[in-house]
Enzyme design. Structure first.
Site, short mmCIF file in Angstrom:
data_model
loop_
_atom_site.label_atom_id
_atom_site.label_comp_id
_atom_site.label_asym_id
_atom_site.label_seq_id
_atom_site.Cartn_x
_atom_site.Cartn_y
_atom_site.Cartn_z
N ASP A 191 10.97 -0.56 -10.28
CA ASP A 191 10.17 0.64 -10.14
C ASP A 191 11.01 1.90 -10.25
OD1 ASP A 191 7.64 -0.19 -9.80
OD2 ASP A 191 7.65 -0.11 -7.61
N LYS B 42 8.77 3.28 -17.22
CA LYS B 42 8.78 3.77 -18.60
C LYS B 42 7.67 3.15 -19.43
CE LYS B 42 12.79 6.13 -18.63
NZ LYS B 42 14.05 5.43 -18.35
N ASP C 181 8.80 -1.51 0.99
CA ASP C 181 8.21 -2.83 1.15
C ASP C 181 7.16 -3.05 0.06
OD1 ASP C 181 7.65 -5.21 3.26
OD2 ASP C 181 5.78 -4.54 2.34
N MET D 221 2.94 9.77 -0.04
CA MET D 221 2.32 10.35 -1.24
C MET D 221 1.42 11.52 -0.85
SD MET D 221 1.42 6.86 -3.33
CE MET D 221 0.72 5.94 -1.96
N1 SAH Z 1 6.37 0.67 -0.91
C1 SAH Z 1 6.97 1.94 -0.57
C2 SAH Z 1 6.00 3.09 -0.68
C3 SAH Z 1 5.44 3.29 -2.06
S1 SAH Z 1 4.41 4.69 -2.19
C4 SAH Z 1 7.57 1.85 0.84
O1 SAH Z 1 7.30 0.89 1.57
O2 SAH Z 1 8.37 2.72 1.19
C5 SAH Z 1 5.55 5.94 -2.65
C6 SAH Z 1 5.74 6.93 -1.52
O3 SAH Z 1 6.64 6.42 -0.56
C7 SAH Z 1 6.34 8.25 -1.94
O4 SAH Z 1 5.38 9.10 -2.49
C8 SAH Z 1 6.85 8.75 -0.63
O5 SAH Z 1 5.81 9.26 0.17
C9 SAH Z 1 7.34 7.49 0.03
N2 SAH Z 1 8.78 7.27 -0.20
C10 SAH Z 1 9.35 6.24 -0.82
N3 SAH Z 1 10.70 6.34 -0.79
C11 SAH Z 1 10.97 7.47 -0.11
C12 SAH Z 1 12.18 8.14 0.29
N4 SAH Z 1 13.38 7.64 -0.02
N5 SAH Z 1 12.09 9.28 0.99
C13 SAH Z 1 10.89 9.79 1.32
N6 SAH Z 1 9.73 9.21 0.99
C14 SAH Z 1 9.75 8.06 0.28
#
Ligand code: SAH
Length: 398
Positions: A190, A212, A245, A327
């Site tokens: 991703d 991509k 996750d 998000m």
């Molecule tokens: N599966 C991912 C979340 C996917 S949705 C998880 O468990 O973390 C994508 C969102 O996750 C982003 O828009 C943001 O809100 C958050 N996110 C993911 N990585 C991040 C990071 N390093 N710092 C801040 N927010 C993050």
């Protein structure tokens, strides 16, 4: 196991893990050992050793300080031809405990010729070599976990692992996730996956950058599912690497179903989710005694007034605990307005953590009433997590 102190406490987990049927003989035992006994994982006889205790045993560990009592156990064991480990005197022992490192199905055990520190030093020197060889080729396959050895090449069955990569710092992937990554033939990654992890893949791995893929989001997801299934059916071991996750707003469930429907074996490796790790990295605990006894993770991807929204924002506004919004930047002013309108106080502390656990991490501190404006003024960009609640103030922000 004869003795119930610190040595026994350290040794018991490995014995239980190996499937040993364990009898513990000691007048008194540590709370950790008592917990094993209470849970039925071992049987505790609360009295000093009696030679009869060795009846039916294969191996006896002596973990007591009194040299005379220890020698009596040794003698009883020798008489019955039962191997005997002596924590107090290795010369008097007939078996020894090695320093161990495990890599999936492989265990390397080192005896240091009487010097446990030497054994540990050598074990620690071997550990990175094992990782290194994994990186160069899938020498260690995953047969224990999967039930059958992994083969690659046409005609043989492949499989898919959905792996959580963690929030950004490459060290925050799990040990299992890392091991599977080093064994992969194909990695489908991703946008949010730490680039540094991909740096370390062995040569010859096919890397598919899922971000991509052209087409809209729905078509792109179908395309990802198709790549996972096709490569696996062609015999490859495919690792689908996802930020955080896989099941937290990650469409991991859809990918699992697509594989299952195509008859492709698929496993899931959980990851450290940004919903907890991003606040933590900024010095915000999602719960804190006396402050918040709940945390709610919600997606802000769909605007609160949209017909497609599945979130009851008015109900969230009534909670006093921690709200973590993923998000959420695009719709932040609509979201905060909805929370305020339904009664969450404007002075509730709020924070936004951008690019948490990476070199680009930055934190903005505000309140529910002002955070949307402050985010716009400061130019905060995704990926970012918004945290609302009194936990924002309890520790010094990092
Ligand atoms: N599966 C991912 C979340 C996917 S949705 C998880 O468990 O973390 C994508 C969102 O996750 C982003 O828009 C943001 O809100 C958050 N996110 C993911 N990585 C991040 C990071 N390093 N710092 C801040 N927010 C993050």
């Amino acid at each position: 196991m004869v003795g119930g102190g610190a040595v026994a406490t350290r040794r018991v987990p490995a014995l239980l893990d190996a499937g040993a049927e364990l009898l513990l003989v000691a007048p008194e035992i540590t709370p950790a050992l008592r917990a094993h006994a209470d849970a039925g994982r071992l049987r505790w006889i609360p009295r000093p050793f009696d030679p009869e205790d060795l009846e039916g045993a294969w191996l006896v560990h002596v973990a007591i300080d009194d040299p005379q009592a220890a020698a009596a156990v040794s003698a009883a064991a020798a008489q019955r031809r039962i191997f005997c480990v002596r924590a107090d005197d290795r010369e008097a022992a007939t078996a020894w405990t090695p320093a161990v490192t495990r890599h999936g199905p492989v265990t390397v055990a080192v005896l240091g010729g009487g010097d446990p520190r030497r054994a540990m030093t050598i074990r620690d020197a071997i550990r990175p070599l094992l990782r290194e060889s994994e990186r160069k080729g899938p020498l260690l396959t995953d047969s224990v976990e999967q039930g059958s050895p992994v083969n690659t090449g046409a005609g043989s069955p492949g499989r898919v692992a959905l792996v959580g990569a963690g929030p950004g710092d490459p060290e925050l992937i799990t040990l299992r996730g890392w091991r599977l990554l080093t064994e992969a033939d194909v990695v489908v990654a991703d946008r949010l996956v730490p680039g540094l992890l991909l740096d370390e893949l062995r040569t010859g791995v096919e890397l598919v950058d899922a971000s991509k893929i052209p087409y809209g989001p729905a078509r792109a997801q179908e395309e990802i599912n198709r790549i996972l299934v096709d490569r696996a059916l062609a015999g490859a071991f495919v690792v689908r690497l996802k930020g955080g996750d896989p099941y937290v707003f990650g469409r991991g469930g859809e990918e699992l179903l697509a594989c299952a429907e195509a008859g492709v074996p698929v496993t899931l490796v959980p990851g450290v989710t940004s919903s907890v790790a991003a606040p933590a990295a900024a010095g915000i605990p999602v719960t804190h005694r006396g402050v918040a006894h709940e945390f709610t993770v919600v997606s802000g991807h769909v605007a609160p007034d949209s017909a497609a929204s599945l979130v009851r924002w008015e109900a969230l506004a009534a909670l006093r605990g921690t709200l973590v919004i993923l998000m959420g930047l695009k719709n932040l002013s609509a979201i905060t307005a909805t929370l305020l309108q339904h009664g969450r106080p404007a002075d509730t502390p709020a924070a936004v953590v951008q690019e948490a656990t990476t070199g680009g991490q930055r934190t903005l501190r505000s309140t529910l009433g002002s955070v949307a404006e402050d985010v716009a003024a400061a130019g905060v960009r995704p990926p970012a997590v918004v945290v609302v609640g009194d936990v924002v103030g309890v520790l010094p922000l990092l």
